[in-house]
Design a protein around this motif. Structure first.
Motif, PDB file in Angstrom:
ATOM      1  N   GLN A   1     -17.519   7.582 -12.444  1.00  0.00           N
ATOM      2  CA  GLN A   1     -16.903   7.186 -11.180  1.00  0.00           C
ATOM      3  C   GLN A   1     -15.397   7.405 -11.197  1.00  0.00           C
ATOM      4  N   GLN A   2     -14.751   7.100 -12.323  1.00  0.00           N
ATOM      5  CA  GLN A   2     -13.313   7.325 -12.427  1.00  0.00           C
ATOM      6  C   GLN A   2     -12.996   8.815 -12.356  1.00  0.00           C
ATOM      7  N   LYS A   3     -13.821   9.613 -12.989  1.00  0.00           N
ATOM      8  CA  LYS A   3     -13.614  11.066 -12.983  1.00  0.00           C
ATOM      9  C   LYS A   3     -13.746  11.611 -11.563  1.00  0.00           C
ATOM     10  N   GLN A   4     -14.733  11.134 -10.814  1.00  0.00           N
ATOM     11  CA  GLN A   4     -14.913  11.579  -9.438  1.00  0.00           C
ATOM     12  C   GLN A   4     -13.736  11.156  -8.570  1.00  0.00           C
ATOM     13  N   MET A   5     -13.252   9.920  -8.773  1.00  0.00           N
ATOM     14  CA  MET A   5     -12.109   9.458  -7.983  1.00  0.00           C
ATOM     15  C   MET A   5     -10.864  10.272  -8.294  1.00  0.00           C
TER      16      MET A   5
END
Length: 174
Positions: A157-161
């Motif tokens: 999720q952090q990578k996508q954000m």
């Protein structure tokens, strides 16, 4: 009714259930901490007595403090060792209500003080297990370790954000 009868009835009345000091500790980890506390108390008592057999006043002060540490560890972790003291069970019950990080800070602070007074092998090794008891309580205060799946999900999720932010800034420049 006499004051003695009132005290007897107050002692015989069941107390309301105390809030559980579970803090996520398993039964075996709680016993490990208690056993470490008892062994730490024994090592503090023996090393403190040995430390008092000297003429150096700082060593004597550190030895007395170590024996006081042993008494407190026995009182908090194993009150059955102090049955001759009336308030032992009350102190133990109050110590059980403390949070794990409070016990950790208290035990580690208690173990560091004699080492600061007199830095010798006797004080180091005598307080090592008492300090380790504080470390065990500190580790339990950190909580349970998360599973790899939830960490991977958070990382994804952090990578996508981050990618969305980077894409948004690049599109805003064009």
């Amino acid at each position: 009714m006499s004051a003695q009868d009132e005290q007897f009835q107050a002692a015989a009345a069941p107390e309301p259930a105390a809030p559980s000091a579970d803090d996520g500790m398993t039964w075996w980890y709680r016993w490990l901490c208690r056993i470490a506390g008892v062994i730490g108390g024994m090592s503090c008592a023996i090393a403190g007595l040995w430390n008092c057999v000297t003429i150096n006043p700082l060593n004597i002060a550190a030895g007395v403090w170590m024996m006081l540490n042993a008494f407190v560890l026995f009182l908090c972790e194993a009150p059955f060792c102090c049955q001759f003291i009336e308030f032992a069970n009350a102190v133990s019950a109050r110590a059980d209500k403390l949070r794990a990080w409070q016990k950790a800070a208290f035990y580690c602070g208690m173990a560091v003080f004699p080492v600061m007074l007199s830095l010798t092998l006797t004080t180091l090794f005598g307080n090592a297990i008492a300090f380790a008891t504080g470390v065990l309580y500190g580790l339990s205060a950190l909580g349970k370790k998360g599973d790899a799946i939830s960490y991977a999900r958070i990382h994804q999720q952090q990578k996508q954000m981050d990618e969305e932010k980077l894409t948004g800034t690049l599109e805003g420049q064009a």
